[in-house]
Design a protein around this motif. Structure first.
Motif, PDB file in Angstrom:
ATOM      1  N   ALA A 170       0.801  -1.080   0.162  1.00  0.00           N
ATOM      2  CA  ALA A 170      -0.036   0.054  -0.017  1.00  0.00           C
ATOM      3  C   ALA A 170       0.823   1.259   0.160  1.00  0.00           C
ATOM      4  CB  ALA A 170      -0.630  -0.067   1.244  1.00  0.00           C
ATOM      5  N   ARG A 171       2.074   1.170   0.486  1.00  0.00           N
ATOM      6  CA  ARG A 171       2.920   2.296   0.613  1.00  0.00           C
ATOM      7  C   ARG A 171       3.419   2.581  -0.861  1.00  0.00           C
ATOM      8  NH1 ARG A 171       3.635   0.457   6.092  1.00  0.00           N
ATOM      9  NH2 ARG A 171       5.020  -0.842   5.598  1.00  0.00           N
ATOM     10  N   ARG A 172       3.679   1.450  -1.523  1.00  0.00           N
ATOM     11  CA  ARG A 172       4.453   1.555  -2.914  1.00  0.00           C
ATOM     12  C   ARG A 172       3.248   1.990  -3.953  1.00  0.00           C
ATOM     13  NH1 ARG A 172       6.958  -4.249  -3.462  1.00  0.00           N
ATOM     14  NH2 ARG A 172       7.132  -3.469  -5.506  1.00  0.00           N
ATOM     15  N   TYR A 173       1.969   1.590  -3.566  1.00  0.00           N
ATOM     16  CA  TYR A 173       0.819   1.573  -4.417  1.00  0.00           C
ATOM     17  C   TYR A 173      -0.444   2.310  -3.950  1.00  0.00           C
ATOM     18  CZ  TYR A 173       3.246  -1.561  -7.406  1.00  0.00           C
ATOM     19  OH  TYR A 173       4.324  -2.087  -8.150  1.00  0.00           O
ATOM     20  N   PRO A 174      -0.260   3.560  -3.430  1.00  0.00           N
ATOM     21  CA  PRO A 174      -1.237   4.396  -2.759  1.00  0.00           C
ATOM     22  C   PRO A 174      -2.591   4.344  -3.432  1.00  0.00           C
ATOM     23  CG  PRO A 174       0.235   5.669  -3.430  1.00  0.00           C
ATOM     24  CD  PRO A 174       0.935   4.558  -3.679  1.00  0.00           C
ATOM     25  N   GLY A 175      -3.540   4.475  -2.904  1.00  0.00           N
ATOM     26  CA  GLY A 175      -4.866   4.753  -3.699  1.00  0.00           C
ATOM     27  C   GLY A 175      -6.056   3.577  -3.498  1.00  0.00           C
ATOM     28  N   TYR A 176      -5.530   2.283  -3.320  1.00  0.00           N
ATOM     29  CA  TYR A 176      -6.361   1.247  -3.384  1.00  0.00           C
ATOM     30  C   TYR A 176      -6.770   0.663  -1.897  1.00  0.00           C
ATOM     31  CZ  TYR A 176      -4.213   0.664  -8.065  1.00  0.00           C
ATOM     32  OH  TYR A 176      -3.965   0.934  -9.099  1.00  0.00           O
ATOM     33  N   GLY A 177      -6.118   1.287  -0.822  1.00  0.00           N
ATOM     34  CA  GLY A 177      -6.619   0.799   0.551  1.00  0.00           C
ATOM     35  C   GLY A 177      -6.478  -0.481   1.020  1.00  0.00           C
ATOM     36  N   TRP A 178      -5.046  -0.766   0.355  1.00  0.00           N
ATOM     37  CA  TRP A 178      -4.694  -2.176   0.821  1.00  0.00           C
ATOM     38  C   TRP A 178      -4.051  -2.405   2.225  1.00  0.00           C
ATOM     39  CZ3 TRP A 178      -1.313  -3.104  -4.241  1.00  0.00           C
ATOM     40  CH2 TRP A 178      -1.932  -3.325  -5.180  1.00  0.00           C
ATOM     41  N   GLU A 179      -3.926  -1.118   2.791  1.00  0.00           N
ATOM     42  CA  GLU A 179      -3.180  -0.922   4.151  1.00  0.00           C
ATOM     43  C   GLU A 179      -4.502  -1.565   5.133  1.00  0.00           C
ATOM     44  OE1 GLU A 179      -4.949   3.016   3.291  1.00  0.00           O
ATOM     45  OE2 GLU A 179      -3.580   1.356   2.212  1.00  0.00           O
ATOM     46  N   SER A 180      -5.891  -1.306   4.700  1.00  0.00           N
ATOM     47  CA  SER A 180      -6.974  -1.773   5.491  1.00  0.00           C
ATOM     48  C   SER A 180      -7.800  -2.862   5.156  1.00  0.00           C
ATOM     49  CB  SER A 180      -7.667  -0.595   5.888  1.00  0.00           C
ATOM     50  OG  SER A 180      -8.275  -0.006   4.477  1.00  0.00           O
ATOM     51  N   ASN A 181      -7.759  -2.816   3.705  1.00  0.00           N
ATOM     52  CA  ASN A 181      -8.443  -4.100   3.002  1.00  0.00           C
ATOM     53  C   ASN A 181      -7.750  -5.182   2.368  1.00  0.00           C
ATOM     54  OD1 ASN A 181      -7.692  -3.582   0.324  1.00  0.00           O
ATOM     55  ND2 ASN A 181      -9.121  -1.893   0.053  1.00  0.00           N
ATOM     56  N   ALA A 188     -13.345   1.014  -1.311  1.00  0.00           N
ATOM     57  CA  ALA A 188     -12.066   1.777  -1.591  1.00  0.00           C
ATOM     58  C   ALA A 188     -11.208   1.118  -2.695  1.00  0.00           C
ATOM     59  CB  ALA A 188     -11.161   1.764  -0.349  1.00  0.00           C
ATOM     60  N   HIS A 189     -11.196  -0.130  -2.515  1.00  0.00           N
ATOM     61  CA  HIS A 189     -10.557  -0.756  -3.732  1.00  0.00           C
ATOM     62  C   HIS A 189     -11.145  -0.697  -5.110  1.00  0.00           C
ATOM     63  CE1 HIS A 189      -7.956  -4.780  -4.574  1.00  0.00           C
ATOM     64  NE2 HIS A 189      -7.687  -3.785  -5.496  1.00  0.00           N
ATOM     65  N   ARG A 190     -12.247  -0.866  -5.074  1.00  0.00           N
ATOM     66  CA  ARG A 190     -12.864  -0.604  -6.314  1.00  0.00           C
ATOM     67  C   ARG A 190     -12.809   0.813  -6.845  1.00  0.00           C
ATOM     68  NH1 ARG A 190     -17.232  -4.244  -7.674  1.00  0.00           N
ATOM     69  NH2 ARG A 190     -17.549  -5.790  -5.603  1.00  0.00           N
ATOM     70  N   ASP A 191     -12.886   1.804  -5.983  1.00  0.00           N
ATOM     71  CA  ASP A 191     -12.670   3.103  -6.195  1.00  0.00           C
ATOM     72  C   ASP A 191     -10.918   3.407  -6.984  1.00  0.00           C
ATOM     73  OD1 ASP A 191     -13.453   5.953  -6.458  1.00  0.00           O
ATOM     74  OD2 ASP A 191     -11.864   6.070  -5.051  1.00  0.00           O
ATOM     75  N   GLY A 192     -10.196   2.782  -6.211  1.00  0.00           N
ATOM     76  CA  GLY A 192      -8.779   2.873  -6.640  1.00  0.00           C
ATOM     77  C   GLY A 192      -8.718   2.311  -7.924  1.00  0.00           C
ATOM     78  N   LEU A 193      -9.162   1.164  -8.295  1.00  0.00           N
ATOM     79  CA  LEU A 193      -9.126   0.615  -9.393  1.00  0.00           C
ATOM     80  C   LEU A 193      -9.608   1.589 -10.606  1.00  0.00           C
ATOM     81  CD1 LEU A 193     -10.031  -3.026  -8.624  1.00  0.00           C
ATOM     82  CD2 LEU A 193      -8.097  -2.389  -9.734  1.00  0.00           C
ATOM     83  N   ARG A 194     -10.764   1.950 -10.583  1.00  0.00           N
ATOM     84  CA  ARG A 194     -11.520   3.028 -11.326  1.00  0.00           C
ATOM     85  C   ARG A 194     -10.571   4.191 -11.572  1.00  0.00           C
ATOM     86  NH1 ARG A 194     -16.508   1.706  -8.657  1.00  0.00           N
ATOM     87  NH2 ARG A 194     -16.093   3.493  -7.264  1.00  0.00           N
ATOM     88  N   ARG A 195      -9.650   4.667 -10.683  1.00  0.00           N
ATOM     89  CA  ARG A 195      -9.015   5.964 -10.909  1.00  0.00           C
ATOM     90  C   ARG A 195      -7.591   5.626 -11.360  1.00  0.00           C
ATOM     91  NH1 ARG A 195      -7.378   7.752  -6.597  1.00  0.00           N
ATOM     92  NH2 ARG A 195      -8.184   6.333  -5.105  1.00  0.00           N
ATOM     93  N   LEU A 196      -6.994   4.518 -10.884  1.00  0.00           N
ATOM     94  CA  LEU A 196      -5.753   4.266 -11.028  1.00  0.00           C
ATOM     95  C   LEU A 196      -5.462   3.000 -12.004  1.00  0.00           C
ATOM     96  CD1 LEU A 196      -4.818   4.466  -7.259  1.00  0.00           C
ATOM     97  CD2 LEU A 196      -4.361   6.341  -9.016  1.00  0.00           C
ATOM     98  N   GLY A 197      -6.282   2.169 -12.143  1.00  0.00           N
ATOM     99  CA  GLY A 197      -6.096   1.037 -13.030  1.00  0.00           C
ATOM    100  C   GLY A 197      -5.750  -0.133 -12.332  1.00  0.00           C
ATOM    101  N   VAL A 198      -5.317  -1.123 -13.151  1.00  0.00           N
ATOM    102  CA  VAL A 198      -4.624  -2.543 -12.520  1.00  0.00           C
ATOM    103  C   VAL A 198      -3.395  -2.497 -12.560  1.00  0.00           C
ATOM    104  CG1 VAL A 198      -4.712  -4.894 -12.923  1.00  0.00           C
ATOM    105  CG2 VAL A 198      -6.693  -3.512 -13.631  1.00  0.00           C
ATOM    106  N   THR A 199      -2.838  -2.895 -11.430  1.00  0.00           N
ATOM    107  CA  THR A 199      -1.478  -3.066 -10.942  1.00  0.00           C
ATOM    108  C   THR A 199      -0.703  -4.447 -11.352  1.00  0.00           C
ATOM    109  OG1 THR A 199      -1.504  -3.944  -8.826  1.00  0.00           O
ATOM    110  CG2 THR A 199      -1.792  -1.308  -9.236  1.00  0.00           C
ATOM    111  N   GLU A 200       0.302  -4.777 -11.195  1.00  0.00           N
ATOM    112  CA  GLU A 200       1.208  -5.875 -11.507  1.00  0.00           C
ATOM    113  C   GLU A 200       0.717  -6.896 -10.222  1.00  0.00           C
ATOM    114  OE1 GLU A 200       5.352  -6.157 -10.965  1.00  0.00           O
ATOM    115  OE2 GLU A 200       5.233  -4.208 -10.064  1.00  0.00           O
ATOM    116  N   HIS A 201       0.145  -6.298  -9.020  1.00  0.00           N
ATOM    117  CA  HIS A 201      -0.168  -7.150  -8.004  1.00  0.00           C
ATOM    118  C   HIS A 201      -1.451  -7.674  -8.102  1.00  0.00           C
ATOM    119  CE1 HIS A 201       3.697  -6.761  -6.237  1.00  0.00           C
ATOM    120  NE2 HIS A 201       3.532  -5.326  -6.647  1.00  0.00           N
TER     121      HIS A 201
END
Length: 218
Positions: A170-181, A188-201
């Motif tokens: 989550a520190r490397r890929y902020p915006g998806y809420g991984w630190e809590s979800n 929060a994760h869905r919103d991050g995907l809409r805004r930021l797209g899909v990561t390698e993880h």
């Protein structure tokens, strides 16, 4: 079907001879459901003769514990247990499917524990209704994390390890809420995907991630 006890006990371990020198290992995995991150398993063998009652009382189904209580429980039993972790990466989850990747993570956890044991385990107790393909004597225990002390201890160790990894991601890929979800499909994760797209993880074989990739490709 009989319900498991309200708190994990060492009954299965002792029935298998753990109190008389048998090596009985508990295994569980965490992270089947999240949309991102690895699946992590742990294998744990408890020294039942040395484990203080107070430490045993802290071990519970990891899903019912707060992060702080998991850490307290882990610290309480750590000195009276041998624990090893195993994992399957996102690319393996996408290649194998999440069930087979979970089995692979459990195999790796047991293999990592073996060098710490004086001989191969006499029995491995595995949470769930399926067993990995391995040469060890094993028993599947449905809801084992709620009923079996060593499985519950393994679940706590695996959960703490995976959550810590997701917090670092989550520190490397902020915006998806991984630190809590922890990678689960929360708003929060869905919103991050809409805004930021899909990561390698992200797990591309999972339907929500695949649908997003497909929609972006149109």
């Amino acid at each position: 079907m009989a319900l498991p006890p309200t708190h994990p006990t060492d009954a299965l371990e002792r029935a298998a001879g753990a109190g008389d020198g048998a090596l009985v290992v508990g295994v569980d995995e965490v992270g089947r459901g999240p949309w991102a991150g690895p699946v992590v398993a742990a294998a744990a063998i408890l020294d039942l003769a040395a484990l203080p009652p107070g430490a045993a009382a802290l071990i519970a189904d990891s899903k019912t514990l707060t992060a702080a209580r998991r850490l307290t429980a882990r610290d309480a039993f750590a000195g009276h247990a041998r624990v090893a972790l195993g994992r399957a990466e996102v690319v393996e989850i996408d290649r194998l499917n999440i069930l087979q990747a979970s089995m692979l993570a459990m195999c790796r956890a047991v293999e990592a524990l073996l060098p710490a044991l004086p001989r191969p385990p006499d029995l491995i107790l595995v949470d769930g209704n399926r067993l990995p393909d391995w040469p060890h004597a094993a028993r599947a225990v449905v809801r084992g994390d709620a009923s079996c002390l060593s499985i519950a201890a393994a679940a706590i160790a695996a959960k703490l390890a995976r959550d810590a990894e997701m917090a670092e991601l989550a520190r490397r890929y902020p915006g998806y809420g991984w630190e809590s979800n922890a990678g689960y499909g929360t708003p929060a994760h869905r919103d991050g995907l809409r805004r930021l797209g899909v990561t390698e993880h992200h797990r591309r074989s999972f339907a929500p991630i695949r649908a997003l990739i497909d929609s972006d490709a149109r």
